[in-house]
Scaffold this motif. Structure first.
Motif, PDB file in Angstrom:
ATOM      1  N   GLY A 151       0.802  -1.221   0.000  1.00  0.00           N
ATOM      2  CA  GLY A 151       0.000   0.000   0.000  1.00  0.00           C
ATOM      3  C   GLY A 151       0.832   1.266   0.000  1.00  0.00           C
ATOM      4  N   LEU A 152       0.173   2.362   0.303  1.00  0.00           N
ATOM      5  CA  LEU A 152       0.730   3.704   0.165  1.00  0.00           C
ATOM      6  C   LEU A 152       1.504   4.115   1.417  1.00  0.00           C
ATOM      7  N   VAL A 153       2.699   4.668   1.209  1.00  0.00           N
ATOM      8  CA  VAL A 153       3.505   5.166   2.321  1.00  0.00           C
ATOM      9  C   VAL A 153       2.724   6.214   3.106  1.00  0.00           C
ATOM     10  N   ASP A 154       2.748   6.098   4.446  1.00  0.00           N
ATOM     11  CA  ASP A 154       2.078   7.060   5.330  1.00  0.00           C
ATOM     12  C   ASP A 154       3.112   7.522   6.353  1.00  0.00           C
ATOM     13  N   ALA A 155       3.594   8.756   6.200  1.00  0.00           N
ATOM     14  CA  ALA A 155       4.696   9.246   7.030  1.00  0.00           C
ATOM     15  C   ALA A 155       4.322   9.301   8.505  1.00  0.00           C
ATOM     16  N   ALA A 156       3.105   9.776   8.819  1.00  0.00           N
ATOM     17  CA  ALA A 156       2.693   9.903  10.219  1.00  0.00           C
ATOM     18  C   ALA A 156       2.580   8.532  10.885  1.00  0.00           C
ATOM     19  N   ARG A 157       1.952   7.590  10.194  1.00  0.00           N
ATOM     20  CA  ARG A 157       1.825   6.241  10.757  1.00  0.00           C
ATOM     21  C   ARG A 157       3.190   5.568  10.857  1.00  0.00           C
ATOM     22  N   ALA A 158       4.084   5.866   9.917  1.00  0.00           N
ATOM     23  CA  ALA A 158       5.430   5.287   9.971  1.00  0.00           C
ATOM     24  C   ALA A 158       6.179   5.800  11.202  1.00  0.00           C
ATOM     25  N   LEU A 159       6.007   7.076  11.531  1.00  0.00           N
ATOM     26  CA  LEU A 159       6.650   7.620  12.728  1.00  0.00           C
ATOM     27  C   LEU A 159       6.100   6.953  13.982  1.00  0.00           C
ATOM     28  N   ASP A 160       4.780   6.771  14.039  1.00  0.00           N
ATOM     29  CA  ASP A 160       4.185   6.070  15.185  1.00  0.00           C
ATOM     30  C   ASP A 160       4.752   4.659  15.315  1.00  0.00           C
ATOM     31  N   GLU A 161       4.911   3.981  14.182  1.00  0.00           N
ATOM     32  CA  GLU A 161       5.439   2.620  14.195  1.00  0.00           C
ATOM     33  C   GLU A 161       6.888   2.600  14.668  1.00  0.00           C
ATOM     34  N   MET A 162       7.638   3.642  14.306  1.00  0.00           N
ATOM     35  CA  MET A 162       9.031   3.701  14.738  1.00  0.00           C
ATOM     36  C   MET A 162       9.138   3.959  16.241  1.00  0.00           C
ATOM     37  N   LEU A 163       8.274   4.829  16.774  1.00  0.00           N
ATOM     38  CA  LEU A 163       8.317   5.165  18.188  1.00  0.00           C
ATOM     39  C   LEU A 163       7.792   4.027  19.048  1.00  0.00           C
ATOM     40  N   GLN A 164       6.764   3.324  18.548  1.00  0.00           N
ATOM     41  CA  GLN A 164       6.194   2.192  19.272  1.00  0.00           C
ATOM     42  C   GLN A 164       6.084   0.998  18.312  1.00  0.00           C
ATOM     43  N   PRO A 165       7.167   0.289  18.147  1.00  0.00           N
ATOM     44  CA  PRO A 165       7.168  -0.798  17.157  1.00  0.00           C
ATOM     45  C   PRO A 165       6.192  -1.908  17.525  1.00  0.00           C
ATOM     46  N   SER A 166       5.608  -2.507  16.511  1.00  0.00           N
ATOM     47  CA  SER A 166       4.752  -3.673  16.716  1.00  0.00           C
ATOM     48  C   SER A 166       5.624  -4.853  17.108  1.00  0.00           C
ATOM     49  N   LEU A 167       5.138  -5.620  18.070  1.00  0.00           N
ATOM     50  CA  LEU A 167       5.908  -6.750  18.584  1.00  0.00           C
ATOM     51  C   LEU A 167       5.343  -8.099  18.160  1.00  0.00           C
ATOM     52  N   SER A 168       4.115  -8.107  17.671  1.00  0.00           N
ATOM     53  CA  SER A 168       3.499  -9.372  17.272  1.00  0.00           C
ATOM     54  C   SER A 168       2.420  -9.092  16.234  1.00  0.00           C
ATOM     55  N   SER A 169       1.905 -10.160  15.654  1.00  0.00           N
ATOM     56  CA  SER A 169       0.863 -10.026  14.646  1.00  0.00           C
ATOM     57  C   SER A 169      -0.413  -9.458  15.250  1.00  0.00           C
ATOM     58  N   GLN A 170      -1.087  -8.634  14.502  1.00  0.00           N
ATOM     59  CA  GLN A 170      -2.374  -8.092  14.921  1.00  0.00           C
ATOM     60  C   GLN A 170      -3.518  -8.643  14.070  1.00  0.00           C
ATOM     61  N   LEU A 171      -3.293  -9.786  13.446  1.00  0.00           N
ATOM     62  CA  LEU A 171      -4.348 -10.405  12.662  1.00  0.00           C
ATOM     63  C   LEU A 171      -5.440 -10.919  13.586  1.00  0.00           C
ATOM     64  N   MET A 172      -6.684 -10.791  13.136  1.00  0.00           N
ATOM     65  CA  MET A 172      -7.831 -11.192  13.929  1.00  0.00           C
ATOM     66  C   MET A 172      -8.104 -12.685  13.747  1.00  0.00           C
ATOM     67  N   PRO A 173      -8.738 -13.336  14.753  1.00  0.00           N
ATOM     68  CA  PRO A 173      -9.138 -14.741  14.566  1.00  0.00           C
ATOM     69  C   PRO A 173     -10.042 -14.881  13.344  1.00  0.00           C
ATOM     70  N   ILE A 174      -9.884 -15.996  12.638  1.00  0.00           N
ATOM     71  CA  ILE A 174     -10.628 -16.207  11.397  1.00  0.00           C
ATOM     72  C   ILE A 174     -11.948 -16.891  11.713  1.00  0.00           C
ATOM     73  N   ALA A 175     -13.049 -16.298  11.262  1.00  0.00           N
ATOM     74  CA  ALA A 175     -14.369 -16.857  11.531  1.00  0.00           C
ATOM     75  C   ALA A 175     -14.694 -17.964  10.536  1.00  0.00           C
ATOM     76  N   ASP A 176     -15.435 -18.982  11.004  1.00  0.00           N
ATOM     77  CA  ASP A 176     -15.915 -20.039  10.115  1.00  0.00           C
ATOM     78  C   ASP A 176     -16.885 -19.444   9.101  1.00  0.00           C
ATOM     79  N   ARG A 177     -16.944 -20.050   7.918  1.00  0.00           N
ATOM     80  CA  ARG A 177     -17.762 -19.493   6.832  1.00  0.00           C
ATOM     81  C   ARG A 177     -18.641 -20.558   6.197  1.00  0.00           C
ATOM     82  N   THR A 178     -19.810 -20.109   5.723  1.00  0.00           N
ATOM     83  CA  THR A 178     -20.671 -20.921   4.862  1.00  0.00           C
ATOM     84  C   THR A 178     -20.718 -20.253   3.501  1.00  0.00           C
ATOM     85  N   VAL A 179     -20.450 -21.003   2.450  1.00  0.00           N
ATOM     86  CA  VAL A 179     -20.407 -20.465   1.094  1.00  0.00           C
ATOM     87  C   VAL A 179     -21.366 -21.249   0.211  1.00  0.00           C
ATOM     88  N   ALA A 180     -21.751 -20.652  -0.881  1.00  0.00           N
ATOM     89  CA  ALA A 180     -22.711 -21.268  -1.796  1.00  0.00           C
ATOM     90  C   ALA A 180     -21.995 -22.169  -2.797  1.00  0.00           C
TER      91      ALA A 180
END
Length: 383
Positions: A151-180
Motif C-alpha cells: 500500500g501507500l507510504v504514510d509518514a505519520a503512521r510510519a513515525l508512530d510505528e518507529m516510536l512504538q514498534p509492533s511486537l506481534s501479529s495483529q491479525l484477527m481470529p478467522i471466523a468459520d464461513r458458509t459459502v454457496a
C-alpha cells in the motif's frame, strides 16, 4: 517489473497521484478508492535464476514493495498541471509524474525517519511496510497486491510505528464461513477482517472433505470453485502480515449444496378435472425450501397454491400445458425443472347406420376398451 526494481535489498515503489490520497478526498480517479497511476508496472512473484556471482540459483522475489505519491511540484522539470484551480494547482509550477517521482518521495520519508532514529535498512523497510495504507482502487486489490504492494507510504503512521514498534501479529481470529455451491471462494478474502494486510498465506487440509486439489493460486490469492454438492472441510492456515509477523489459525468452511427440484403429477388428465402438482420429493441437505410453480408459454392455466409444495390447477382446455417448478434454499440457490401435462381431446362416440344393434354394441365395446386404456395410461403415467 524487471531489472533494478527486483534487486535484493531494494524497496520497489509504485506510483499513486497525490490528488488520489485521502487528504484530497480521492479526487479525479476512476473509482471512489485510492487509485494507482495507470502506468505503474504490475509485478508479482517473479523468478530469478542466478546469483550475483553468475552461478545458477533459482529463487523468487515479490514486487513491488509499496507505493508512494507522484505529480508534485518541481521548479524546473515536468509539465504544468494548471488550467484550472485544481487544489491550487494553477500555480505555474511544473508537476513531475512517474514511478521515478514516487520513489524519491518514499526515500524522503525514509530520510526523515532516519533523522528520528537510526535504523538498519531492513528495520526501516519493516517500519514503512508495517504502516502503509492499503490501496484498493483500479488495478489494485484488497490487501497486498502486485500493483501497489502493501500500500501507500504514510509518514505519520510510519513515525508512530518507529516510536512504538509492533511486537506481534495483529491479525484477527478467522471466523468459520458458509459459502454457496458453484461459487468462487477466495480464501485470501476470508482473512480481510484482520487489522493488518496479509502478504502471504499457506493452506493445509486438516479434516473433512479435502479441497487442496481444487485450490489455485491467482494474483489476488488462493481460491477454489465450490462444487454442486454440499460438504464441510477444515483448513489450517499460516499467514504472514505486512509487518512480517506469522499468525496461524484454522477455519471451517461449509459449502451449502444446490437444492434438487423433484415433482409428481397426479389426477385425471381430462377436461374439467383437477391436476395435482406435488414437489414434496424435492430436497436440500442444509435446510428448508421455498417453492414456485409457474406457467411456461403458451400455457396459461391458473395454478392454485403456486408457492406451496403441493399445488393444483383445473383443466379448462385440452392440449399440452407447459410449466416449471423452481425450488430455492436458504442461501438463495435455485434448481428448476420444466415439464408438460398433456390433456387429450374429449373421446368421440362411434355410431352405426345399421338397423341391427350388434354392430353398435361392438363399436361401443371397442370405445369403452380404448377409453379404459387412455384412463389407465393417464392415471398411472407420471412425468
Amino acid at each position: 517489473m524487471y531489472g533494478h526494481s527486483n534487486a535484493e535489498g531494494v524497496i520497489s515503489v509504485a506510483a499513486v497521484p497525490w490528488y488520489e490520497t485521502d487528504a484530497f478526498n480521492k479526487a479525479g480517479g476512476p473509482t471512489l478508492e485510492v487509485d494507482p497511476e495507470y502506468f505503474t508496472a504490475q509485478g508479482g512473484r517473479l523468478n530469478k535464476y542466478f546469483s550475483d556471482d553468475g552461478s545458477f540459483n533459482k529463487h523468487s522475489v515479490v514486487v513491488p514493495t509499496l507505493a508512494s505519491v507522484d505529480g508534485n511540484n518541481t521548479t524546473f522539470f515536468g509539465d504544468n498541471f494548471g488550467g484550472s484551480d485544481f487544489f491550487g494547482e494553477d500555480d505555474g509550477l511544473p508537476n513531475f509524474f512517474g514511478t521515478s517521482a514516487a520513489a524519491p518521495n518514499a526515500a524522503a520519508v525514509a530520510a526523515l525517519l532516519l533523522e528520528q532514529e537510526l535504523k538498519t535498512p531492513e528495520a526501516l523497510k519493516q517500519v514503512l511496510t508495517c504502516s502503509a495504507e492499503d490501496v484498493k482502487g483500479e488495478r489494485a486489490e484488497v490487501g497486498f497486491d502486485y500493483v501497489t504492494g502493501v500500500g501507500l507510504v504514510d509518514a505519520a503512521r510510519a513515525l508512530d510505528e518507529m516510536l512504538q514498534p509492533s511486537l506481534s501479529s495483529q491479525l484477527m481470529p478467522i471466523a468459520d464461513r458458509t459459502v454457496a455451491a458453484r461459487t468462487v471462494v477466495n480464501l485470501s478474502l476470508l482473512l480481510e477482517d484482520s487489522n493488518r494486510l496479509v502478504v502471504s498465506s499457506q493452506w493445509q487440509h486438516k479434516s473433512g472433505f479435502d479441497i487442496t486439489s481444487m485450490i489455485e493460486a491467482t494474483p489476488s490469492g488462493y481460491s477454489f470453485v465450490a462444487p454442486r454438492e454440499g460438504f464441510q472441510t477444515q483448513l489450517a492456515v499460516k499467514i504472514y502480515d505486512q509487518c512480517g509477523f506469522e499468525y496461524t489459525d484454522t477455519i471451517n468452511i461449509t459449502v451449502d449444496g444446490l437444492p434438487t427440484a423433484n415433482f409428481q403429477v397426479g389426477g385425471e388428465r381430462l377436461k374439467g378435472e383437477i391436476i395435482i402438482l406435488d414437489a414434496s420429493g424435492s430436497s436440500d441437505v442444509e435446510g428448508p425450501l421455498t417453492y414456485q410453480w409457474s406457467n411456461v408459454a403458451p400455457s396459461n392455466v391458473m395454478i392454485e397454491n403456486s408457492t406451496s409444495a403441493k399445488a393444483s390447477f383445473l383443466v379448462e382446455s385440452t392440449g399440452s400445458h407447459s410449466m416449471e417448478l423452481t425450488v430455492t434454499d436458504n442461501l438463495g440457490q435455485k434448481d428448476s425443472k420444466s415439464f408438460s401435462v398433456f390433456i387429450p381431446a374429449t373421446p368421440f362416440v362411434v355410431t352405426s347406420s345399421s338397423s341391427g344393434g350388434g354392430g353398435a354394441l361392438l363399436y361401443f365395446g371397442v370405445f369403452l376398451f380404448l377409453l379404459s386404456g387412455i384412463n389407465f395410461r393417464t392415471r398411472y403415467q407420471s412425468l
